[in-house]
Design a protein around this motif. Structure first.
Motif, PDB file in Angstrom:
ATOM      1  N   LEU A 176       0.908  -1.295   0.071  1.00 14.91           N
ATOM      2  CA  LEU A 176      -0.129  -0.040   0.036  1.00 14.91           C
ATOM      3  C   LEU A 176       0.590   1.245   0.043  1.00 14.91           C
ATOM      4  O   LEU A 176       1.395   1.387   1.042  1.00 14.91           O
ATOM      5  CB  LEU A 176      -0.850  -0.003   1.010  1.00 14.91           C
ATOM      6  N   SER A 177       0.916   1.919  -1.045  1.00 12.78           N
ATOM      7  CA  SER A 177       1.951   3.167  -1.390  1.00 12.78           C
ATOM      8  C   SER A 177       1.681   4.186  -0.194  1.00 12.78           C
ATOM      9  O   SER A 177       0.379   4.800  -0.220  1.00 12.78           O
ATOM     10  CB  SER A 177       1.595   3.533  -2.879  1.00 12.78           C
ATOM     11  N   LEU A 178       2.486   4.567   0.825  1.00 10.61           N
ATOM     12  CA  LEU A 178       2.163   5.278   1.747  1.00 10.61           C
ATOM     13  C   LEU A 178       2.074   6.727   1.402  1.00 10.61           C
ATOM     14  O   LEU A 178       1.354   7.604   2.095  1.00 10.61           O
ATOM     15  CB  LEU A 178       3.488   5.197   2.902  1.00 10.61           C
ATOM     16  N   ASN A 179       2.777   7.008   0.455  1.00  5.26           N
ATOM     17  CA  ASN A 179       2.908   8.727   0.018  1.00  5.26           C
ATOM     18  C   ASN A 179       1.937   9.015  -0.932  1.00  5.26           C
ATOM     19  O   ASN A 179       1.857   9.932  -1.309  1.00  5.26           O
ATOM     20  CB  ASN A 179       4.186   9.210  -0.019  1.00  5.26           C
ATOM     21  N   GLN A 180       1.547   7.842  -1.707  1.00  5.69           N
ATOM     22  CA  GLN A 180       0.712   7.916  -2.983  1.00  5.69           C
ATOM     23  C   GLN A 180      -0.598   7.430  -3.031  1.00  5.69           C
ATOM     24  O   GLN A 180      -0.747   6.267  -3.515  1.00  5.69           O
ATOM     25  CB  GLN A 180       1.587   7.726  -4.159  1.00  5.69           C
ATOM     26  N   PRO A 181      -1.639   7.733  -2.143  1.00  6.31           N
ATOM     27  CA  PRO A 181      -2.963   7.080  -2.434  1.00  6.31           C
ATOM     28  C   PRO A 181      -3.239   7.041  -3.637  1.00  6.31           C
ATOM     29  O   PRO A 181      -2.976   7.889  -4.800  1.00  6.31           O
ATOM     30  CB  PRO A 181      -3.849   7.883  -1.512  1.00  6.31           C
ATOM     31  N   ILE A 390      14.326  15.787  -8.573  1.00 12.68           N
ATOM     32  CA  ILE A 390      13.584  14.866  -9.298  1.00 12.68           C
ATOM     33  C   ILE A 390      12.663  14.407  -8.242  1.00 12.68           C
ATOM     34  O   ILE A 390      12.708  13.875  -7.057  1.00 12.68           O
ATOM     35  CB  ILE A 390      14.487  13.664 -10.086  1.00 12.68           C
ATOM     36  N   THR A 391      11.339  14.119  -8.858  1.00  9.99           N
ATOM     37  CA  THR A 391      10.260  13.780  -8.046  1.00  9.99           C
ATOM     38  C   THR A 391       9.196  13.273  -8.936  1.00  9.99           C
ATOM     39  O   THR A 391       9.280  13.171 -10.131  1.00  9.99           O
ATOM     40  CB  THR A 391       9.580  15.100  -7.252  1.00  9.99           C
ATOM     41  N   THR A 392       8.107  12.471  -8.420  1.00 13.12           N
ATOM     42  CA  THR A 392       7.312  11.847  -9.014  1.00 13.12           C
ATOM     43  C   THR A 392       5.856  12.285  -8.449  1.00 13.12           C
ATOM     44  O   THR A 392       5.685  12.502  -7.357  1.00 13.12           O
ATOM     45  CB  THR A 392       7.243  10.509  -9.186  1.00 13.12           C
ATOM     46  N   ASP A 393       4.720  11.917  -9.442  1.00  9.36           N
ATOM     47  CA  ASP A 393       3.305  12.162  -8.731  1.00  9.36           C
ATOM     48  C   ASP A 393       2.646  11.060  -9.020  1.00  9.36           C
ATOM     49  O   ASP A 393       3.099   9.900  -9.002  1.00  9.36           O
ATOM     50  CB  ASP A 393       2.719  13.319  -9.558  1.00  9.36           C
ATOM     51  N   SER A 394       1.241  11.085  -8.583  1.00  5.71           N
ATOM     52  CA  SER A 394       0.202  10.137  -8.414  1.00  5.71           C
ATOM     53  C   SER A 394      -0.026   9.382  -9.778  1.00  5.71           C
ATOM     54  O   SER A 394      -0.397   8.193  -9.678  1.00  5.71           O
ATOM     55  CB  SER A 394      -0.921  10.513  -7.775  1.00  5.71           C
ATOM     56  N   GLN A 395       0.311   9.992 -10.786  1.00  2.23           N
ATOM     57  CA  GLN A 395       0.014   9.544 -12.046  1.00  2.23           C
ATOM     58  C   GLN A 395       1.305   8.712 -12.659  1.00  2.23           C
ATOM     59  O   GLN A 395       1.398   8.225 -13.753  1.00  2.23           O
ATOM     60  CB  GLN A 395      -0.337  10.447 -12.993  1.00  2.23           C
ATOM     61  N   SER A 396       2.295   8.546 -11.689  1.00  4.39           N
ATOM     62  CA  SER A 396       3.543   7.809 -12.083  1.00  4.39           C
ATOM     63  C   SER A 396       4.379   8.841 -13.188  1.00  4.39           C
ATOM     64  O   SER A 396       5.414   8.264 -13.866  1.00  4.39           O
ATOM     65  CB  SER A 396       3.494   6.563 -12.600  1.00  4.39           C
ATOM     66  N   ARG A 397       4.108  10.200 -13.366  1.00  8.64           N
ATOM     67  CA  ARG A 397       4.710  11.173 -13.955  1.00  8.64           C
ATOM     68  C   ARG A 397       6.151  11.251 -13.257  1.00  8.64           C
ATOM     69  O   ARG A 397       5.998  11.445 -11.954  1.00  8.64           O
ATOM     70  CB  ARG A 397       4.093  12.136 -14.269  1.00  8.64           C
ATOM     71  N   ILE A 398       7.215  11.754 -13.979  1.00 10.69           N
ATOM     72  CA  ILE A 398       8.578  12.170 -13.638  1.00 10.69           C
ATOM     73  C   ILE A 398       8.759  13.524 -13.736  1.00 10.69           C
ATOM     74  O   ILE A 398       8.606  14.084 -14.723  1.00 10.69           O
ATOM     75  CB  ILE A 398       9.320  11.052 -13.861  1.00 10.69           C
ATOM     76  N   LEU A 399       9.090  14.278 -12.525  1.00  9.26           N
ATOM     77  CA  LEU A 399       9.191  15.825 -12.747  1.00  9.26           C
ATOM     78  C   LEU A 399      10.671  16.000 -12.293  1.00  9.26           C
ATOM     79  O   LEU A 399      11.350  15.462 -11.294  1.00  9.26           O
ATOM     80  CB  LEU A 399       8.484  16.446 -12.066  1.00  9.26           C
ATOM     81  N   ASN A 437      -1.348  15.916  -2.830  1.00  6.73           N
ATOM     82  CA  ASN A 437      -2.629  16.506  -3.612  1.00  6.73           C
ATOM     83  C   ASN A 437      -1.969  16.768  -4.992  1.00  6.73           C
ATOM     84  O   ASN A 437      -2.664  17.512  -5.726  1.00  6.73           O
ATOM     85  CB  ASN A 437      -3.188  17.595  -3.036  1.00  6.73           C
ATOM     86  N   ASP A 438      -0.862  16.473  -5.249  1.00 10.46           N
ATOM     87  CA  ASP A 438      -0.097  16.653  -6.688  1.00 10.46           C
ATOM     88  C   ASP A 438       0.218  18.035  -6.793  1.00 10.46           C
ATOM     89  O   ASP A 438       0.268  18.611  -7.796  1.00 10.46           O
ATOM     90  CB  ASP A 438      -1.070  16.052  -7.700  1.00 10.46           C
ATOM     91  N   VAL A 450      10.408  28.974  -2.502  1.00 15.39           N
ATOM     92  CA  VAL A 450       9.840  27.756  -2.797  1.00 15.39           C
ATOM     93  C   VAL A 450       8.416  28.196  -3.490  1.00 15.39           C
ATOM     94  O   VAL A 450       7.715  29.049  -2.680  1.00 15.39           O
ATOM     95  CB  VAL A 450       9.657  26.936  -1.518  1.00 15.39           C
ATOM     96  N   GLN A 451       8.299  27.677  -4.674  1.00 18.43           N
ATOM     97  CA  GLN A 451       7.307  28.065  -5.424  1.00 18.43           C
ATOM     98  C   GLN A 451       6.204  26.940  -5.397  1.00 18.43           C
ATOM     99  O   GLN A 451       6.630  25.867  -5.801  1.00 18.43           O
ATOM    100  CB  GLN A 451       7.652  28.446  -6.797  1.00 18.43           C
ATOM    101  N   LYS A 452       5.065  26.813  -5.004  1.00 15.30           N
ATOM    102  CA  LYS A 452       4.010  26.019  -5.017  1.00 15.30           C
ATOM    103  C   LYS A 452       3.248  26.039  -6.446  1.00 15.30           C
ATOM    104  O   LYS A 452       2.718  26.989  -6.746  1.00 15.30           O
ATOM    105  CB  LYS A 452       2.852  25.946  -3.938  1.00 15.30           C
ATOM    106  N   ILE A 453       3.420  25.186  -7.311  1.00 16.42           N
ATOM    107  CA  ILE A 453       2.868  25.082  -8.642  1.00 16.42           C
ATOM    108  C   ILE A 453       1.681  24.235  -8.908  1.00 16.42           C
ATOM    109  O   ILE A 453       1.861  22.877  -8.427  1.00 16.42           O
ATOM    110  CB  ILE A 453       3.963  24.829  -9.501  1.00 16.42           C
ATOM    111  N   LYS A 454       0.584  24.438  -9.300  1.00 20.74           N
ATOM    112  CA  LYS A 454      -0.394  23.648  -9.674  1.00 20.74           C
ATOM    113  C   LYS A 454      -0.282  23.293 -11.311  1.00 20.74           C
ATOM    114  O   LYS A 454      -0.187  24.221 -11.956  1.00 20.74           O
ATOM    115  CB  LYS A 454      -2.002  24.321  -9.561  1.00 20.74           C
ATOM    116  N   TYR A 455      -0.007  22.130 -11.462  1.00 22.18           N
ATOM    117  CA  TYR A 455       0.130  21.620 -13.047  1.00 22.18           C
ATOM    118  C   TYR A 455      -0.769  20.674 -13.464  1.00 22.18           C
ATOM    119  O   TYR A 455      -0.604  20.273 -14.447  1.00 22.18           O
ATOM    120  CB  TYR A 455       1.576  21.080 -13.283  1.00 22.18           C
ATOM    121  N   LEU A 456      -1.727  20.250 -12.562  1.00 21.95           N
ATOM    122  CA  LEU A 456      -2.575  19.125 -13.001  1.00 21.95           C
ATOM    123  C   LEU A 456      -3.999  19.478 -12.803  1.00 21.95           C
ATOM    124  O   LEU A 456      -4.251  20.504 -11.995  1.00 21.95           O
ATOM    125  CB  LEU A 456      -2.562  17.804 -12.086  1.00 21.95           C
ATOM    126  N   LYS A 457      -5.141  19.095 -13.608  1.00 23.79           N
ATOM    127  CA  LYS A 457      -6.279  19.645 -13.527  1.00 23.79           C
ATOM    128  C   LYS A 457      -7.135  18.919 -12.386  1.00 23.79           C
ATOM    129  O   LYS A 457      -6.523  17.951 -11.924  1.00 23.79           O
ATOM    130  CB  LYS A 457      -6.892  19.040 -14.952  1.00 23.79           C
TER     131      LYS A 457
END
Length: 457
Positions: A176-181, A390-399, A437-438, A450-457
């Motif tokens: 059960l992924s702890l950081n990525q529900p 480098i980091t990743t999101d809930s969609q397995s995208r890599i940034l 919350n991505d 530190v810039q907080k960026i919204k990049y997902l719909k």
């Protein structure tokens, strides 16, 4: 130094209760239901599977003389014993799962009472049990016994009649992924936007890592490590004793701060204001680190002579895995002391941003090379690709942060370029992290923001 008042704690605890409730209802409880359903299906199909087995044996037995009946009965007895064992194991696992499900329901009822209550004390005293429920039991899969018929040889009647391959089980790690529900598919925004700016006060800001409560830890080229809330208020400062700034920071599954000290060659943990050395290296210098979904640590490091680099997986202080070479014996990572930020993707791939080599290298959880990414052709991005954070999101995208070209590259889990984040006027992006919350948090090296960026719909 911690600055907090009771209303802040109350509000944070209420938010934690909401998050815990959502995770229990939408993720953990359904997962246990899936495990229970799988075990129930195995039990439901148990008799049919064994009936098919005995039928196969009987067909083989019809071709033999009457004296072979003794052999058949003997083997049926063996199967009956295996069946009893099989049933007992499945029922044991099912009962354990149902007990945990019952505890989950009790916990949910208790949380509902707290949510409805206006008493401050019950909310403040709330203790999350999410960590306990996240530790899912292994998934039990059994392979049905198999009967292999053989030609009739009276002298070796029993051994040649056939062979029963006994009950076997396959234990699959149920993670059960702890950081990525689990999340719905979220598409990229056409125009990413900055939604908050946190001024850290660092002249050179390197690292950022997210906490589950919405706050962030940051560090730069000074001895201190600072924690801020999303409003930009300083919540806590850790003053380190060693002379050089931390090489990297992370947060473990318990929410405790981890940092690397190059001076002492250690990975350290800060818990209840006390600093504990988790890992001490000899002959190698620690570089960057991340915490995996199972709670392991992945640490990049380079040899004292600066000619070799590798990734080592630790469980606590115990070394579990070393990743250094590909199947042809060639180094996976450039041999130097330059930064190699690391993160684990949702599919358990290990992603390393190899700055001096100008490449992102991705291996699977067994350390096998999957792919490399060395930048994307662009008319406007004319400086060399030297990835930092480098980091990743809930969609397995890599940034990954393109420090020289003032942008962020977004890739899919197979290394395909998706787009840049280059419209937010970022300056020299460095460390990155993505919260639950991505939301993307990006360090601006020279600005100290530190810039907080919204990049997902």
């Amino acid at each position: 130094h911690i600055f907090v008042d009771i209303s802040t704690v109350y509000k944070a605890q209420k938010e934690n209760i909401e998050k815990d409730t959502e995770e229990l209802v939408n993720l953990i409880s359904p997962t246990y239901e899936e495990i229970a359903s799988d075990l129930e299906n195995q039990l439901a199909n148990l008799d049919g599977g064994y009936e098919k087995l005995t039928t196969t044996m009987s067909k083989q037995g019809e071709q033999w003389h009457r004296e072979i009946d003794i052999v058949i009965n003997r083997m049926k007895t063996e199967i009956s014993e295996i069946k009893v064992k099989h049933r007992d194991i499945l029922e044991k696992h099912l009962n354990e799962i149902k007990q945990i499900q019952s505890l989950i329901q009790q916990t949910l009822l208790a949380m509902e009472e707290i949510k409805k209550s206006t008493e401050v004390s019950s909310t403040i005293e709330y203790s999350s049990k999410i960590k306990e429920f996240r530790k899912l039991p292994p998934k039990v899969k059994f392979t049905m016994p198999t009967f292999i018929p053989k030609p009739i040889e009276r002298e070796e009647l029993y051994s040649l009649f056939g062979k029963i391959i006994s009950l076997s089980s396959a234990i699959e790690e149920n993670i059960l992924s702890l950081n990525q529900p689990k999340a719905l598919v979220r598409q990229l925004l056409d125009e990413p936007e900055i939604v908050a700016t946190i001024q850290t006060g660092y002249e050179r800001l390197r690292h950022v890592t997210c906490l589950n409560n919405g706050s962030i830890w940051t560090s730069g080229e000074t001895n201190d490590i600072k924690c801020f809330n999303i409003e930009g208020s300083l919540l806590q400062t850790i003053q380190r004793k060693s002379g050089k700034f931390p090489s990297d920071i992370a947060v473990d599954c318990d929410g405790d701060l981890l940092y690397i000290s190059v001076i002492t060659r250690t990975v350290n943990k800060v818990k209840n204001g006390q600093i504990e050395e988790l890992i001490i290296l000899q002959g190698w210098m620690p570089g960057k680190l991340c915490v995996t979904s199972t709670g392991d640590l992945l640490v990049t490091m380079y040899s004292d002579d600066g000619t070799q680099s590798k990734v080592v997986r630790y469980s606590g202080s115990t070394e579990k895995q070393t990743i250094q070479f590909d199947d042809e014996g060639k180094p996976l990572y450039s041999g130097n002391s330059k930064s190699k930020y690391i993160t684990e993707n949702r599919n358990h791939d290990i992603c390393v941003a190899d700055s001096l080599a100008g490449v992102v290298t991705v291996v699977n959880q067994d350390g096998k090379l999957r792919w490399r990414y060395n930048g994307h052709p662009s008319v406007t991005k004319n400086k060399s690709f030297k990835p930092r954070g480098i980091t990743t999101d809930s969609q397995s995208r890599i940034l990954t942060a393109d420090h020289n070209n003032h942008c962020i590259h977004i890739l899919d889990q197979n290394g395909q370029f998706l787009r840049y984040i280059d419209n937010c006027d970022l300056k020299n992006p460095y460390g990155l992290c993505v919260d639950n919350n991505d939301n993307l948090f990006a360090c601006e090296y020279n600005k100290g923001n530190v810039q907080k960026i919204k990049y997902l719909k």
